[in-house]
Design a protein around this motif. Sequence first.
Motif, PDB file in Angstrom:
ATOM      1  N   ASN A 255       1.000  -1.175   0.093  1.00 41.47           N
ATOM      2  CA  ASN A 255       0.070  -0.005   0.056  1.00 41.47           C
ATOM      3  C   ASN A 255       1.058   1.268   0.262  1.00 41.47           C
ATOM      4  N   MET A 256       0.162   2.428  -0.226  1.00 37.69           N
ATOM      5  CA  MET A 256       1.103   3.669  -0.193  1.00 37.69           C
ATOM      6  C   MET A 256       1.856   3.872   1.114  1.00 37.69           C
TER       7      MET A 256
ATOM      8  N   MET B 124       3.853   2.000   2.115  1.00 41.70           N
ATOM      9  CA  MET B 124       5.366   1.408   1.798  1.00 41.70           C
ATOM     10  C   MET B 124       6.008   2.121   0.973  1.00 41.70           C
ATOM     11  N   GLU B 125       5.510   3.148   0.544  1.00 45.06           N
ATOM     12  CA  GLU B 125       6.215   3.758  -0.860  1.00 45.06           C
ATOM     13  C   GLU B 125       7.763   3.930  -0.432  1.00 45.06           C
ATOM     14  N   ALA B 126       7.986   4.766   0.474  1.00 40.09           N
ATOM     15  CA  ALA B 126       9.527   4.679   0.525  1.00 40.09           C
ATOM     16  C   ALA B 126      10.426   3.489   0.647  1.00 40.09           C
ATOM     17  N   ASP B 127       9.682   2.408   1.082  1.00 35.41           N
ATOM     18  CA  ASP B 127      10.378   1.218   1.061  1.00 35.41           C
ATOM     19  C   ASP B 127      10.636   0.601  -0.136  1.00 35.41           C
ATOM     20  N   LEU B 128       9.350   0.995  -0.982  1.00 32.25           N
ATOM     21  CA  LEU B 128       9.061   0.051  -2.210  1.00 32.25           C
ATOM     22  C   LEU B 128      10.278   1.094  -3.073  1.00 32.25           C
ATOM     23  N   ARG B 129      10.262   2.097  -3.158  1.00 33.18           N
ATOM     24  CA  ARG B 129      11.177   3.061  -3.809  1.00 33.18           C
ATOM     25  C   ARG B 129      12.662   2.713  -3.815  1.00 33.18           C
ATOM     26  N   ALA B 130      12.927   2.478  -2.209  1.00 34.59           N
ATOM     27  CA  ALA B 130      14.418   1.942  -2.063  1.00 34.59           C
ATOM     28  C   ALA B 130      14.914   0.653  -2.878  1.00 34.59           C
ATOM     29  N   ILE B 131      13.699  -0.449  -2.793  1.00 37.96           N
ATOM     30  CA  ILE B 131      13.902  -1.519  -3.413  1.00 37.96           C
ATOM     31  C   ILE B 131      13.988  -1.312  -4.960  1.00 37.96           C
ATOM     32  N   TRP B 132      13.254  -0.519  -5.347  1.00 42.87           N
ATOM     33  CA  TRP B 132      13.311  -0.049  -6.763  1.00 42.87           C
ATOM     34  C   TRP B 132      14.704   0.550  -7.210  1.00 42.87           C
ATOM     35  N   LEU B 133      15.122   1.533  -6.451  1.00 45.85           N
ATOM     36  CA  LEU B 133      16.251   2.074  -7.068  1.00 45.85           C
ATOM     37  C   LEU B 133      17.584   1.183  -6.659  1.00 45.85           C
TER      38      LEU B 133
ATOM     39  N   GLY C   6      -4.786  -1.233  -4.591  1.00 49.23           N
ATOM     40  CA  GLY C   6      -5.305  -2.494  -4.777  1.00 49.23           C
ATOM     41  C   GLY C   6      -4.049  -3.623  -4.616  1.00 49.23           C
ATOM     42  N   GLU C   7      -4.283  -4.660  -5.363  1.00 54.36           N
ATOM     43  CA  GLU C   7      -3.442  -5.761  -5.235  1.00 54.36           C
ATOM     44  C   GLU C   7      -2.422  -5.720  -6.484  1.00 54.36           C
ATOM     45  N   SER C   8      -1.991  -4.518  -6.887  1.00 54.25           N
ATOM     46  CA  SER C   8      -1.104  -4.189  -7.834  1.00 54.25           C
ATOM     47  C   SER C   8       0.357  -4.748  -7.496  1.00 54.25           C
TER      48      SER C   8
ATOM     49  N   PRO D 195      18.997   1.090 -10.532  1.00 51.06           N
ATOM     50  CA  PRO D 195      19.762   2.514 -10.289  1.00 51.06           C
ATOM     51  C   PRO D 195      19.741   3.550 -11.399  1.00 51.06           C
ATOM     52  N   GLU D 196      19.484   2.965 -12.371  1.00 54.30           N
ATOM     53  CA  GLU D 196      19.367   3.964 -13.678  1.00 54.30           C
ATOM     54  C   GLU D 196      18.167   4.981 -13.698  1.00 54.30           C
ATOM     55  N   ASP D 197      17.071   4.286 -12.863  1.00 58.77           N
ATOM     56  CA  ASP D 197      16.019   4.943 -13.031  1.00 58.77           C
ATOM     57  C   ASP D 197      15.926   6.312 -12.212  1.00 58.77           C
ATOM     58  N   ARG D 198      15.035   7.428 -12.512  1.00 62.10           N
ATOM     59  CA  ARG D 198      15.204   8.487 -11.462  1.00 62.10           C
ATOM     60  C   ARG D 198      14.073   8.348 -10.547  1.00 62.10           C
ATOM     61  N   TYR D 199      14.460   9.017  -9.523  1.00 61.78           N
ATOM     62  CA  TYR D 199      13.410   9.113  -8.379  1.00 61.78           C
ATOM     63  C   TYR D 199      12.131   9.684  -8.645  1.00 61.78           C
ATOM     64  N   GLU D 200      12.243  10.552  -9.318  1.00 61.22           N
ATOM     65  CA  GLU D 200      10.862  11.161  -9.766  1.00 61.22           C
ATOM     66  C   GLU D 200      10.126  10.201 -10.436  1.00 61.22           C
ATOM     67  N   ASP D 201      10.744   9.634 -11.373  1.00 64.97           N
ATOM     68  CA  ASP D 201       9.923   8.448 -12.326  1.00 64.97           C
ATOM     69  C   ASP D 201       9.202   7.610 -11.589  1.00 64.97           C
ATOM     70  N   VAL D 202      10.077   6.982 -10.623  1.00 66.66           N
ATOM     71  CA  VAL D 202       9.379   5.924  -9.864  1.00 66.66           C
ATOM     72  C   VAL D 202       8.341   6.398  -8.973  1.00 66.66           C
ATOM     73  N   GLY D 203       8.296   7.705  -8.610  1.00 67.83           N
ATOM     74  CA  GLY D 203       7.397   8.244  -7.718  1.00 67.83           C
ATOM     75  C   GLY D 203       5.952   8.429  -8.716  1.00 67.83           C
ATOM     76  N   PHE D 204       6.126   8.735  -9.794  1.00 66.18           N
ATOM     77  CA  PHE D 204       5.321   8.976 -11.209  1.00 66.18           C
ATOM     78  C   PHE D 204       4.513   7.671 -11.480  1.00 66.18           C
ATOM     79  N   PHE D 205       5.272   6.432 -11.393  1.00 65.47           N
ATOM     80  CA  PHE D 205       4.764   5.136 -11.515  1.00 65.47           C
ATOM     81  C   PHE D 205       4.024   4.901 -10.493  1.00 65.47           C
ATOM     82  N   PHE D 206       4.442   5.138  -9.107  1.00 63.27           N
ATOM     83  CA  PHE D 206       3.580   4.564  -7.968  1.00 63.27           C
ATOM     84  C   PHE D 206       2.410   5.261  -7.823  1.00 63.27           C
ATOM     85  N   ALA D 207       2.423   6.630  -8.132  1.00 67.14           N
ATOM     86  CA  ALA D 207       1.204   7.403  -8.075  1.00 67.14           C
ATOM     87  C   ALA D 207       0.031   6.878  -8.749  1.00 67.14           C
TER      88      ALA D 207
END
Length: 90
Positions: free
Chosen positions: A7-8, A10-19, A40-42, A23-35
């Motif tokens: 759920n949202m 967990m966003e900080a932990d999920l972003r840490a896993i993603w990056l 739900g069950e995504s 590591p080539e992905d941008r912090y802002e782009d990951v946030g855009f995707f999460f938003a």
Amino acid sequence: MPFQFANMDMEADLRAIWLDAFPEDRYEDVGFFFARVLKGESCAVWMEEGRPVSMTFLLPAELVLETSSLNLRYIYAASTLSGYRGMGIF
């Protein structure tokens, strides 16, 4: 239970896993995707010590055949924190 849906909160932990995994992905782009997708069950996560350490997104997809179609889930951004890799979590 080690497995659950994210759920949202967990966003900080999920972003840490993603990056960590991408590591080539941008912090802002990951946030855009999460938003747009994190609801739900995504996103399925594996929890260790109360926080997600592995995740995968289950995006809706449709396989269209000549006479029918199937609703599917596309696995996206499957990743595990570096320190938890090689342990059979994912």
